[in-house]
Design a protein around this motif. Structure first.
Motif, mmCIF file in Angstrom:
data_model
loop_
_atom_site.group_PDB
_atom_site.id
_atom_site.type_symbol
_atom_site.label_atom_id
_atom_site.label_comp_id
_atom_site.label_asym_id
_atom_site.label_seq_id
_atom_site.Cartn_x
_atom_site.Cartn_y
_atom_site.Cartn_z
ATOM 1 N N ASP A 669 42.934 27.333 71.495
ATOM 2 C CA ASP A 669 42.813 28.742 71.124
ATOM 3 C C ASP A 669 41.371 29.142 70.808
ATOM 4 O O ASP A 669 41.111 30.286 70.435
ATOM 5 N N GLY A 670 40.451 28.183 70.924
ATOM 6 C CA GLY A 670 39.053 28.509 70.661
ATOM 7 C C GLY A 670 38.713 28.566 69.185
ATOM 8 O O GLY A 670 37.647 29.044 68.813
ATOM 9 N N ARG A 671 39.631 28.072 68.354
ATOM 10 C CA ARG A 671 39.375 28.078 66.910
ATOM 11 C C ARG A 671 38.916 26.694 66.457
ATOM 12 O O ARG A 671 39.431 25.676 66.952
ATOM 13 N N LEU A 672 38.009 26.689 65.505
ATOM 14 C CA LEU A 672 37.496 25.429 64.976
ATOM 15 C C LEU A 672 38.579 24.761 64.130
ATOM 16 O O LEU A 672 39.149 25.385 63.238
ATOM 17 N N GLN A 673 38.858 23.514 64.440
ATOM 18 C CA GLN A 673 39.963 22.815 63.794
ATOM 19 C C GLN A 673 39.566 22.060 62.528
ATOM 20 O O GLN A 673 40.428 21.614 61.775
ATOM 21 N N ASN A 674 38.288 21.830 62.334
ATOM 22 C CA ASN A 674 37.895 20.950 61.223
ATOM 23 C C ASN A 674 36.739 21.518 60.410
ATOM 24 O O ASN A 674 35.708 20.884 60.223
ATOM 25 N N ALA A 675 36.947 22.747 59.921
ATOM 26 C CA ALA A 675 35.882 23.429 59.184
ATOM 27 C C ALA A 675 35.871 23.052 57.702
ATOM 28 O O ALA A 675 35.992 23.895 56.825
ATOM 29 N N GLY A 676 35.725 21.780 57.412
ATOM 30 C CA GLY A 676 35.650 21.337 56.015
ATOM 31 C C GLY A 676 35.166 19.908 55.963
ATOM 32 O O GLY A 676 35.239 19.179 56.955
ATOM 33 N N PHE A 677 34.691 19.489 54.798
ATOM 34 C CA PHE A 677 34.132 18.146 54.673
ATOM 35 C C PHE A 677 35.190 17.043 54.714
ATOM 36 O O PHE A 677 34.853 15.867 54.831
ATOM 37 N N LEU A 678 36.474 17.421 54.613
ATOM 38 C CA LEU A 678 37.510 16.389 54.723
ATOM 39 C C LEU A 678 37.678 15.977 56.185
ATOM 40 O O LEU A 678 37.774 14.792 56.495
ATOM 41 N N ASP A 679 37.673 16.941 57.068
ATOM 42 C CA ASP A 679 37.927 16.672 58.488
ATOM 43 C C ASP A 679 36.656 16.583 59.325
ATOM 44 O O ASP A 679 36.676 16.028 60.418
ATOM 45 N N TYR A 680 35.594 17.182 58.819
ATOM 46 C CA TYR A 680 34.277 16.964 59.421
ATOM 47 C C TYR A 680 33.598 15.990 58.464
ATOM 48 O O TYR A 680 33.031 16.386 57.446
ATOM 49 N N ARG A 681 33.695 14.715 58.788
ATOM 50 C CA ARG A 681 33.358 13.710 57.776
ATOM 51 C C ARG A 681 31.925 13.226 57.963
ATOM 52 O O ARG A 681 31.616 12.556 58.943
ATOM 53 N N ILE A 682 31.073 13.571 57.013
ATOM 54 C CA ILE A 682 29.702 13.056 57.051
ATOM 55 C C ILE A 682 29.686 11.703 56.337
ATOM 56 O O ILE A 682 30.594 11.394 55.562
ATOM 57 N N PRO A 683 28.693 10.850 56.599
ATOM 58 C CA PRO A 683 28.708 9.517 55.986
ATOM 59 C C PRO A 683 28.723 9.600 54.454
ATOM 60 O O PRO A 683 28.011 10.417 53.869
ATOM 61 N N VAL A 684 29.551 8.769 53.849
ATOM 62 C CA VAL A 684 29.548 8.639 52.390
ATOM 63 C C VAL A 684 28.873 7.314 52.047
ATOM 64 O O VAL A 684 28.570 6.499 52.920
ATOM 65 N N CYS A 685 28.652 7.138 50.750
ATOM 66 C CA CYS A 685 27.866 5.991 50.269
ATOM 67 C C CYS A 685 28.434 4.658 50.764
ATOM 68 O O CYS A 685 27.683 3.743 51.120
ATOM 69 N N SER A 686 29.754 4.557 50.801
ATOM 70 C CA SER A 686 30.378 3.280 51.175
ATOM 71 C C SER A 686 30.379 3.062 52.686
ATOM 72 O O SER A 686 30.767 1.993 53.155
ATOM 73 N N ASP A 687 29.932 4.054 53.457
ATOM 74 C CA ASP A 687 29.859 3.881 54.916
ATOM 75 C C ASP A 687 28.563 3.203 55.360
ATOM 76 O O ASP A 687 28.462 2.761 56.504
ATOM 77 N N LEU A 688 27.577 3.208 54.481
ATOM 78 C CA LEU A 688 26.226 2.850 54.918
ATOM 79 C C LEU A 688 25.695 1.610 54.205
ATOM 80 O O LEU A 688 26.067 1.329 53.071
ATOM 81 N N PRO A 689 24.771 0.902 54.874
ATOM 82 C CA PRO A 689 24.028 -0.159 54.195
ATOM 83 C C PRO A 689 22.731 0.429 53.628
ATOM 84 O O PRO A 689 22.465 1.620 53.806
ATOM 85 N N MET A 690 21.935 -0.415 52.963
ATOM 86 C CA MET A 690 20.579 0.009 52.638
ATOM 87 C C MET A 690 19.876 0.290 53.972
ATOM 88 O O MET A 690 20.178 -0.340 54.986
ATOM 89 N N ILE A 691 18.952 1.224 53.964
ATOM 90 C CA ILE A 691 18.227 1.551 55.201
ATOM 91 C C ILE A 691 16.762 1.169 54.993
ATOM 92 O O ILE A 691 16.058 1.792 54.188
ATOM 93 N N ASP A 692 16.363 0.095 55.683
ATOM 94 C CA ASP A 692 14.995 -0.397 55.513
ATOM 95 C C ASP A 692 14.022 0.514 56.254
ATOM 96 O O ASP A 692 14.350 1.048 57.316
#
Lengths: 756, 158
Positions: A669-692
């Motif tokens: 239908d041309g509508r955005l299905q995931n307009a929120g941080f629950l469904d548009y998931r950006i990395p959280v602290c537990s997703d990442l290692p230290m970044i050298d």
């Protein structure tokens, strides 16, 4: 103004140290005021009604019921924002995006707005606005939109940049081309050729602070706007033009900004808030919800890219070609053009050709997102480069070193490079301990390179010396990640005083001359150049005042380590005068002491990075996680190294999110299905290692301290670095970003079936 | 709609307010009480920028009603420092540059305070999972984790 911006190779006392930022305490105590943290007496709450349709004619808007609701003070539609753009097509698009005129062009397009005494009343009022739509066919996919059968989004657009003038309108607004040499001949000399097609999905900058502003238009033609923005001077110009105000009578104050990454470079809600305030005669606060941020601010392009690269057996690339299609939302953009410029910028190529197509789709207007357009092009090119290295049987780092651009190379987009960092970052990667770290089962290592232009632009700085010898620095670039600290270090360096003696502020549009948008990694580069210039102008005055105090010629006074010194043996009995002493006497020697600078900061040095990444893939689910990550990037000169590291790490994390998870998902239908941080998931602290991080410093010859922009390049390599790691960890070449678990699992299963 | 009278304790101070029955505690803190340290990043409990401690429990104040604070203890970022003396976590966030834009910082500080209260000696993994309810888009979390590790070490020794 005899300012000499050339690199001087001086020794540093303050620059390169890591003091605490001047705005730090306010930010850890909750006192810092962001866009939504400011209020005015009598302010109303503004809310926007948005189209639920991807593409629809607006037949009629009836606001009468909303206007009658108690507590509603103003309702506006496009009629309240008349077209004052006077033939400026780009500004007309901005206006139409702020408030749809004849058509709603995407799910989330603003169609009306209200100002009411409180949020509850404003929400109720929105429900009372009746909009008659006539639905039109829509298209949200970049490849679909290019087909001749696709619904036309704007039937007045004919593709620019074609050899023959088109006779039919198209969703392709522009074709652009870059390169040199003869790729056809170059491929003829190749022993190996890799040709691949790639897609990347649309992502959002994902700043945690939604757009927010407080607008106050007075009946005398003056107005104030408090707003979170990357460029309050540009916002002033645009808002003034759209509202018919005189720019100097609109004072825009940049609040603390809760992230931007390119997404706070366009006006969306601000002209609406001003129009509401004008109609209601009261201040209006307008804060977007997260849903609105996703649906109706400016995400990056979705892309479709074809790449072809050929090389001889010895590893020399003989030709490289790419076709890049970038979505720009429903308005014309230049995103594919930028992608086409950056695609092969890392390499020394005799024969190179890139072609970009800007494509209209029924999605929100594309905005800049950190090194805009470069990550997608790099994903495609660096994936193909890796494949080619494999076919040649060469180490991917060695292959890139062999073909890396260097000083004197004509870049694929035209200019000839000065001293650049691509070779050094690759050499550093080759010897980095990360390259020798052991890998376990289902783990793989990848690497990739990235390029970004960097920008300078119009910049203005005031440096005022108080009578107590303290120094205030007023800058016009917005502090998006610690630039007040770095600019204070630069002023301290130039004046020869202690960092603690300075206080840097971001001045409002009525207090300082015009500054361009804080984009293109220009904040520290350009404002430090202006700060150096302003400090040198202040030093001229300080020397002059010291000469007066001593009653000697100013030419006999030099400035060293924060002191005026009378040079020559005849002045042996004159004790050096400190900045503080000269400042204390200023009332008697000619008045306040200040240094100003207004300049165009030319010569932003280009930036290169190489990233190394290890991932682990679960072959049962397709889920991947990054287990080790290293960023190597040229900073020119790291003014505040901790914040430079922060830029490297933050960009890498955004790239990791883009590579593995983030995407705009549209329904049929041309509508955005995931307009929120629950469904548009950006990395959280537990997703990442230290970044050298490893900071290289190859001085920019066009900046007194050698500074280059550092903010953006770090998001360019991760997509490809992770895709290359994926091919080594799971044996699958992923050509569609994000490499979400379903896509990876499907690729692994297809690979298994292919083998069976 | 008639307001609800609420009597509560915020950062140790007795506070009374009237709020609407459907008004979130976040809106009460920000719009009625002027405590704008807690931020609204999403309004749906996904970003953690509005984190507060409610009777020793870490919550998103956007998911709590203002009326629910009746008779309870509310702790926000504004209550972390004592006069001019910053909390160790606040100091370590500054020293490690664990913030860039700083919009997520109040939420992270509150979440980290709650984490260290319950687990004074967390591993890196425990810190990462303990702070997984708070989104930061600037830092990549590296410097945040290091700041919390450093603060935990200092606080253990105190």
């Amino acid at each position: 103004m005899n300012f000499d911006p050339r690199f001087s190779g001086r020794k540093f006392a303050s620059v390169g140290t890591r003091p605490i930022r001047p705005d730090g305490v306010d930010k850890v105590t909750g006192r810092a005021r962001y866009g939504a943290d400011f209020n005015m007496a009598g302010q109303l709450v503004g809310r926007v009604l948005r189209s639920p349709h991807a593409h629809a004619k607006i037949l009629k808007i009836d606001t009468s019921k909303a206007e009658k609701l108690a507590g509603v003070k103003a309702v506006i539609t496009a009629a309240d924002l008349p077209d004052l753009t006077d033939g400026d097509a780009a500004m007309y698009d901005v206006l139409d995006n702020c408030m749809a005129r004849s058509k709603a062009l995407y799910d989330g397009h603003a169609v009306a707005a209200v100002a009411a005494v409180d949020a509850r009343t404003a929400r109720q009022a929105l429900k009372l606005i009746e909009v008659d739509y006539e639905l039109l066919p829509h298209v949200t996919d970049v490849d679909e939109a290019m087909k001749h059968t696709a619904p036309l989004i704007n039937d007045t657009i004919f593709t620019e940049g074609l050899e023959e003038k088109p006779v039919k309108p198209s969703n392709v607004t522009k074709r652009s081309q870059f390169g040199h040499g003869d790729v056809h001949q170059g491929f003829g000399h190749a022993d190996f050729i890799v040709e691949r097609s790639f897609k990347t999905e649309q992502t959002h900058q994902g700043y945690i602070e939604p757009h927010a502003c407080v607008a106050n238009v007075s009946s005398d033609g003056t107005a104030d706007l408090w707003v979170c923005t990357q460029g309050h001077f540009v916002y002033r110009q645009h808002c003034a033009q759209l509202l018919g105000l005189e720019a100097s009578k609109l004072r825009v104050t940049s609040s603390e900004i809760g992230g931007g990454f390119g997404g706070k470079t366009h006006v969306w809600a601000e002209p609406v808030a001003l129009a509401l305030s004008r109609k209601a005669g009261r201040p209006v606060k307008l804060v977007m919800t997260r849903d609105e941020v996703f649906r109706a601010s400016g995400p990056t392009s979705a892309t479709s890219i074809d790449v072809k690269i050929g090389a001889r057996k010895d590893g020399t690339i003989t030709a490289a070609e790419a076709t890049l299609r970038y979505s720009s939302g429903p308005y014309a953009g230049t995103w594919a053009e930028i992608g086409a410029m950056t695609a092969f910028a890392c390499y020394k190529l005799d024969n190179v050709k890139t072609v970009g197509y800007e494509v209209l789709v029924n999605r929100p207007k594309t905005a800049a997102y950190r090194a805009p357009s470069a990550p997608m092009a790099a994903f495609a090119v660096e994936s193909a480069v890796d494949e080619l290295a494999k076919e040649l049987g060469m180490d991917p780092v060695e292959f890139r070193i062999k073909n890396a651009a260097q000083e004197g190379t004509r870049s694929s987009y035209g200019p000839v490079y000065g001293p650049i960092g691509i070779g050094p970052t690759l050499e550093a990667a080759k010897t980095h301990p990360h390259m020798k770290a052991p890998l376990g089962k289902n783990q793989g290592r990848g690497m990739a390179c990235g390029f970004w232009f960097n920008f300078g632009g119009q910049t203005c700085v005031d440096l005022n010396i108080g009578m107590d010898g303290s120094v205030s620095l007023a800058v016009g670039t917005v502090d998006v990640g610690g630039s007040r600290a770095s600019l204070s270090l630069v002023a301290a360096e130039e004046l020869g005083i202690d960092y603690a003696q300075l206080k840097a502020v971001v001045a409002d549009t009525s207090s300082l001359g015009y500054n361009d948008m804080t984009d293109g990694s220009r904040g520290t580069f350009s404002s430090s150049m202006a700060t150096i210039s302003a400090a040198r102008n202040a030093i001229k005055i300080l020397r002059d005042r010291a000469a007066q105090m001593w009653d000697i010629p100013v030419d006999d006074v030099i400035w060293e380590n924060g002191h005026a010194i009378a040079k020559g043996e005849k002045y042996g009995n004159l004790a050096a005068l400190s900045l503080k002493e000269i400042a204390a006497a200023s009332g008697k020697t000619g008045g306040p002491i200040a240094g100003h600078s207004e300049l165009v900061a030319d010569g932003a040095g280009v930036s290169f990075a190489t990233h190394i990444c290890d991932i682990e893939v679960d072959p049962e689910t397709g889920a991947a996680r990054v287990i080790r990550y290293t960023v190597i990037q040229d900073a020119g000169k790291a003014v505040h190294p901790t914040y430079v590291e922060g830029q490297y790490q933050g960009g890498a994390a955004q790239g990791i999110g883009w590579a593995l998870n983030e995407e705009y998902i549209y329904g049929k239908d041309g509508r955005l299905q995931n307009a929120g941080f629950l469904d548009y998931r950006i990395p959280v602290c537990s997703d990442l290692p230290m970044i050298d991080t490893q900071i290289l410093e190859i001085p920019n010859p066009n900046h007194p301290y050698g500074v280059r922009g550092v903010g953006e390049t770090s998001i360019v390599p991760p997509l490809a670095a992770i895709a290359n790691a994926m091919s080594n960890a799971a044996g699958v070449r992923m050509t569609h970003i994000p490499m979400s678990p379903p896509r990876v699992l499907a690729a692994i299963e297809a690979e298994r079936e292919g083998r069976a | 709609m008639a307001g609800v009278a609420v009597s509560t304790t915020i950062n140790g101070d007795h506070v009374e307010y009237l709020c609407q029955p459907d008004e979130t505690l976040l809106d009460v803190l920000r719009d009625r009480l002027g405590l704008t340290g807690a931020k609204e990043g999403c309004g749906t409990g996904d970003c953690g920028a509005c984190s507060i401690i409610l009777d020793d429990r870490l919550v998103c104040s956007c998911l709590v009603l203002g009326a629910e604070a009746e008779g309870r203890q509310v702790e926000t970022v504004e209550g972390m420092a004592h006069g001019e003396k910053l909390h160790t976590l606040q100091q370590k966030f500054l020293e490690h540059a664990a913030l860039q834009c700083g919009i997520c910082t109040p939420g992270f500080l509150i979440a980290a305070k709650d984490l260290l209260a319950k687990n004074p000696d967390p591993s890196e993994e425990e810190i990462r999972f303990g702070l997984a309810g708070n989104l930061c888009r600037c830092t990549g979390y590296d410097k945040i984790v290091r700041a919390v590790q450093d603060a935990a070490n200092v606080m253990k020794g105190a």
